[in-house]
Design a protein around this motif. Structure first.
Motif, PDB file in Angstrom:
ATOM      1  N   ALA A  74       0.839  -1.208   0.000  1.00 48.06           N
ATOM      2  CA  ALA A  74       0.000   0.000   0.000  1.00 48.06           C
ATOM      3  C   ALA A  74       0.871   1.255   0.000  1.00 48.06           C
ATOM      4  O   ALA A  74       0.580   2.218  -0.723  1.00 48.06           O
ATOM      5  CB  ALA A  74      -0.933  -0.002   1.214  1.00 48.06           C
ATOM      6  N   ARG A  75       1.948   1.243   0.801  1.00 49.31           N
ATOM      7  CA  ARG A  75       2.873   2.385   0.819  1.00 49.31           C
ATOM      8  C   ARG A  75       3.524   2.584  -0.546  1.00 49.31           C
ATOM      9  O   ARG A  75       3.653   3.710  -1.036  1.00 49.31           O
ATOM     10  CB  ARG A  75       3.955   2.199   1.893  1.00 49.31           C
ATOM     11  CG  ARG A  75       3.478   2.370   3.317  1.00 49.31           C
ATOM     12  CD  ARG A  75       4.633   2.389   4.318  1.00 49.31           C
ATOM     13  NE  ARG A  75       5.482   1.210   4.254  1.00 49.31           N
ATOM     14  CZ  ARG A  75       5.291   0.094   4.956  1.00 49.31           C
ATOM     15  NH1 ARG A  75       4.245   0.009   5.769  1.00 49.31           N
ATOM     16  NH2 ARG A  75       6.117  -0.919   4.859  1.00 49.31           N
ATOM     17  N   GLN A  76       3.934   1.488  -1.174  1.00 48.46           N
ATOM     18  CA  GLN A  76       4.562   1.564  -2.490  1.00 48.46           C
ATOM     19  C   GLN A  76       3.584   2.094  -3.532  1.00 48.46           C
ATOM     20  O   GLN A  76       3.940   2.920  -4.374  1.00 48.46           O
ATOM     21  CB  GLN A  76       5.097   0.196  -2.913  1.00 48.46           C
ATOM     22  CG  GLN A  76       6.293  -0.252  -2.111  1.00 48.46           C
ATOM     23  CD  GLN A  76       6.676  -1.699  -2.384  1.00 48.46           C
ATOM     24  OE1 GLN A  76       5.924  -2.455  -2.993  1.00 48.46           O
ATOM     25  NE2 GLN A  76       7.866  -2.080  -1.932  1.00 48.46           N
ATOM     26  N   SER A  77       2.359   1.634  -3.467  1.00 46.45           N
ATOM     27  CA  SER A  77       1.334   2.081  -4.413  1.00 46.45           C
ATOM     28  C   SER A  77       1.050   3.567  -4.241  1.00 46.45           C
ATOM     29  O   SER A  77       0.924   4.309  -5.232  1.00 46.45           O
ATOM     30  CB  SER A  77       0.057   1.267  -4.210  1.00 46.45           C
ATOM     31  OG  SER A  77      -0.942   1.687  -5.092  1.00 46.45           O
ATOM     32  N   LYS A  78       0.967   4.013  -2.985  1.00 52.45           N
ATOM     33  CA  LYS A  78       0.721   5.424  -2.713  1.00 52.45           C
ATOM     34  C   LYS A  78       1.884   6.277  -3.233  1.00 52.45           C
ATOM     35  O   LYS A  78       1.672   7.318  -3.861  1.00 52.45           O
ATOM     36  CB  LYS A  78       0.543   5.650  -1.214  1.00 52.45           C
ATOM     37  CG  LYS A  78       0.250   7.086  -0.844  1.00 52.45           C
ATOM     38  CD  LYS A  78       0.091   7.272   0.654  1.00 52.45           C
ATOM     39  CE  LYS A  78      -0.112   8.732   0.967  1.00 52.45           C
ATOM     40  NZ  LYS A  78       0.104   9.035   2.363  1.00 52.45           N
ATOM     41  N   ALA A  79       3.103   5.831  -3.000  1.00 54.25           N
ATOM     42  CA  ALA A  79       4.283   6.574  -3.474  1.00 54.25           C
ATOM     43  C   ALA A  79       4.291   6.643  -5.003  1.00 54.25           C
ATOM     44  O   ALA A  79       4.609   7.686  -5.586  1.00 54.25           O
ATOM     45  CB  ALA A  79       5.557   5.921  -2.962  1.00 54.25           C
ATOM     46  N   PHE A  80       3.923   5.554  -5.652  1.00 52.56           N
ATOM     47  CA  PHE A  80       3.867   5.535  -7.107  1.00 52.56           C
ATOM     48  C   PHE A  80       2.810   6.515  -7.619  1.00 52.56           C
ATOM     49  O   PHE A  80       3.063   7.273  -8.570  1.00 52.56           O
ATOM     50  CB  PHE A  80       3.574   4.118  -7.610  1.00 52.56           C
ATOM     51  CG  PHE A  80       3.499   4.024  -9.098  1.00 52.56           C
ATOM     52  CD1 PHE A  80       4.651   4.065  -9.866  1.00 52.56           C
ATOM     53  CD2 PHE A  80       2.279   3.890  -9.743  1.00 52.56           C
ATOM     54  CE1 PHE A  80       4.592   3.978 -11.244  1.00 52.56           C
ATOM     55  CE2 PHE A  80       2.206   3.808 -11.119  1.00 52.56           C
ATOM     56  CZ  PHE A  80       3.364   3.846 -11.877  1.00 52.56           C
ATOM     57  N   ASP A  81       1.643   6.519  -6.981  1.00 52.50           N
ATOM     58  CA  ASP A  81       0.577   7.448  -7.381  1.00 52.50           C
ATOM     59  C   ASP A  81       1.025   8.899  -7.204  1.00 52.50           C
ATOM     60  O   ASP A  81       0.739   9.752  -8.050  1.00 52.50           O
ATOM     61  CB  ASP A  81      -0.697   7.192  -6.567  1.00 52.50           C
ATOM     62  CG  ASP A  81      -1.361   5.872  -6.930  1.00 52.50           C
ATOM     63  OD1 ASP A  81      -1.043   5.307  -8.012  1.00 52.50           O
ATOM     64  OD2 ASP A  81      -2.187   5.390  -6.127  1.00 52.50           O
ATOM     65  N   GLU A  82       1.734   9.188  -6.106  1.00 54.06           N
ATOM     66  CA  GLU A  82       2.239  10.541  -5.880  1.00 54.06           C
ATOM     67  C   GLU A  82       3.267  10.929  -6.940  1.00 54.06           C
ATOM     68  O   GLU A  82       3.281  12.060  -7.412  1.00 54.06           O
ATOM     69  CB  GLU A  82       2.845  10.652  -4.479  1.00 54.06           C
ATOM     70  CG  GLU A  82       1.816  10.590  -3.365  1.00 54.06           C
ATOM     71  CD  GLU A  82       2.434  10.480  -1.985  1.00 54.06           C
ATOM     72  OE1 GLU A  82       3.680  10.376  -1.865  1.00 54.06           O
ATOM     73  OE2 GLU A  82       1.663  10.480  -1.007  1.00 54.06           O
ATOM     74  N   LEU A  83       4.111   9.984  -7.322  1.00 58.38           N
ATOM     75  CA  LEU A  83       5.100  10.241  -8.365  1.00 58.38           C
ATOM     76  C   LEU A  83       4.412  10.519  -9.708  1.00 58.38           C
ATOM     77  O   LEU A  83       4.792  11.451 -10.427  1.00 58.38           O
ATOM     78  CB  LEU A  83       6.057   9.053  -8.489  1.00 58.38           C
ATOM     79  CG  LEU A  83       7.170   9.175  -9.517  1.00 58.38           C
ATOM     80  CD1 LEU A  83       8.067  10.366  -9.194  1.00 58.38           C
ATOM     81  CD2 LEU A  83       7.988   7.889  -9.562  1.00 58.38           C
ATOM     82  N   ARG A  84       3.396   9.729 -10.024  1.00 63.45           N
ATOM     83  CA  ARG A  84       2.653   9.953 -11.268  1.00 63.45           C
ATOM     84  C   ARG A  84       1.973  11.322 -11.264  1.00 63.45           C
ATOM     85  O   ARG A  84       1.958  12.024 -12.278  1.00 63.45           O
ATOM     86  CB  ARG A  84       1.592   8.858 -11.466  1.00 63.45           C
ATOM     87  CG  ARG A  84       2.114   7.461 -11.686  1.00 63.45           C
ATOM     88  CD  ARG A  84       2.737   7.335 -13.049  1.00 63.45           C
ATOM     89  NE  ARG A  84       1.827   7.763 -14.078  1.00 63.45           N
ATOM     90  CZ  ARG A  84       1.380   7.042 -15.065  1.00 63.45           C
ATOM     91  NH1 ARG A  84       1.791   5.801 -15.180  1.00 63.45           N
ATOM     92  NH2 ARG A  84       0.555   7.520 -15.950  1.00 63.45           N
ATOM     93  N   ALA A  85       1.427  11.725 -10.124  1.00 69.55           N
ATOM     94  CA  ALA A  85       0.789  13.035 -10.013  1.00 69.55           C
ATOM     95  C   ALA A  85       1.806  14.148 -10.250  1.00 69.55           C
ATOM     96  O   ALA A  85       1.505  15.148 -10.922  1.00 69.55           O
ATOM     97  CB  ALA A  85       0.122  13.187  -8.650  1.00 69.55           C
ATOM     98  N   LEU A  86       3.008  13.996  -9.689  1.00 73.87           N
ATOM     99  CA  LEU A  86       4.057  14.993  -9.913  1.00 73.87           C
ATOM    100  C   LEU A  86       4.461  15.051 -11.385  1.00 73.87           C
ATOM    101  O   LEU A  86       4.678  16.138 -11.931  1.00 73.87           O
ATOM    102  CB  LEU A  86       5.290  14.678  -9.062  1.00 73.87           C
ATOM    103  CG  LEU A  86       5.192  15.020  -7.587  1.00 73.87           C
ATOM    104  CD1 LEU A  86       6.425  14.514  -6.836  1.00 73.87           C
ATOM    105  CD2 LEU A  86       5.032  16.523  -7.399  1.00 73.87           C
ATOM    106  N   GLU A  87       4.560  13.890 -12.030  1.00 73.80           N
ATOM    107  CA  GLU A  87       4.883  13.865 -13.458  1.00 73.80           C
ATOM    108  C   GLU A  87       3.838  14.627 -14.263  1.00 73.80           C
ATOM    109  O   GLU A  87       4.178  15.395 -15.163  1.00 73.80           O
ATOM    110  CB  GLU A  87       4.976  12.418 -13.967  1.00 73.80           C
ATOM    111  CG  GLU A  87       6.218  11.694 -13.537  1.00 73.80           C
ATOM    112  CD  GLU A  87       6.265  10.258 -14.044  1.00 73.80           C
ATOM    113  OE1 GLU A  87       5.194   9.693 -14.390  1.00 73.80           O
ATOM    114  OE2 GLU A  87       7.359   9.696 -14.100  1.00 73.80           O
TER     115      GLU A  87
END
Length: 150
Positions: free
Chosen positions: A130-143
């Protein structure tokens, strides 16, 4: 359905007919999560209502079979060694021991050996994913925010 048994695992390859049958059940149920009852063959007065937790497992199995998947069912002991827990988490044993020392995963001693509840290890893995998924979603949002493309 002819299971291949190996220790505490059973692997089942399904036939086209079984895929069709499971698909029919999935179609009949739709998105509903019904209460299941089992009736003994030749004995209509003898039936058993399946508990909701077990119904969920059965319906997951039907879903997988309906999609034509090969299904492997295995067991994990209630208590695991640090080596097994590290393998379950796909980390090194020293990394696991650091998590144990930091009390990020509950453990207990059996003599001089550290043991972990398999439920605690699985819960930690779910939280980690869940932490990894959240971090990935945050990275995609920044992109997207910075208009970064490949």
């Amino acid at each position: 359905m002819d299971p291949q048994l190996r220790g505490d695992r059973a692997t089942v390859s399904v036939t086209a007919r079984e895929v069709e049958q499971a698909g029919n059940i999935r179609e009949f149920l739709g998105d509903e999560r019904p209460t299941l009852s089992i009736q003994a063959a030749g004995s209509p007065e003898t039936s058993l209502t399946v508990p909701a937790e077990l119904t969920s497992v059965i319906l997951q199995l039907v879903d997988l079979v309906g999609r034509g998947c090969t299904v492997t069912v295995g067991s994990i002991p209630a208590e695991v060694t640090t080596t097994v827990a590290a393998q379950m988490l796909n980390i090194s044993r020293p990394t696991l021991m650091k998590l144990v020392r930091e009390q990020r995963i509950p453990s207990h001693k059996v003599g001089a050996h550290t043991r972990l509840s398999s439920r605690d290890v699985i819960d930690y893995r779910r939280a980690q994913l869940a932490r990894q998924s959240k971090a990935f979603d945050e990275l995609r949002a920044l992109e997207e925010q910075w208009d970064i493309t490949d």
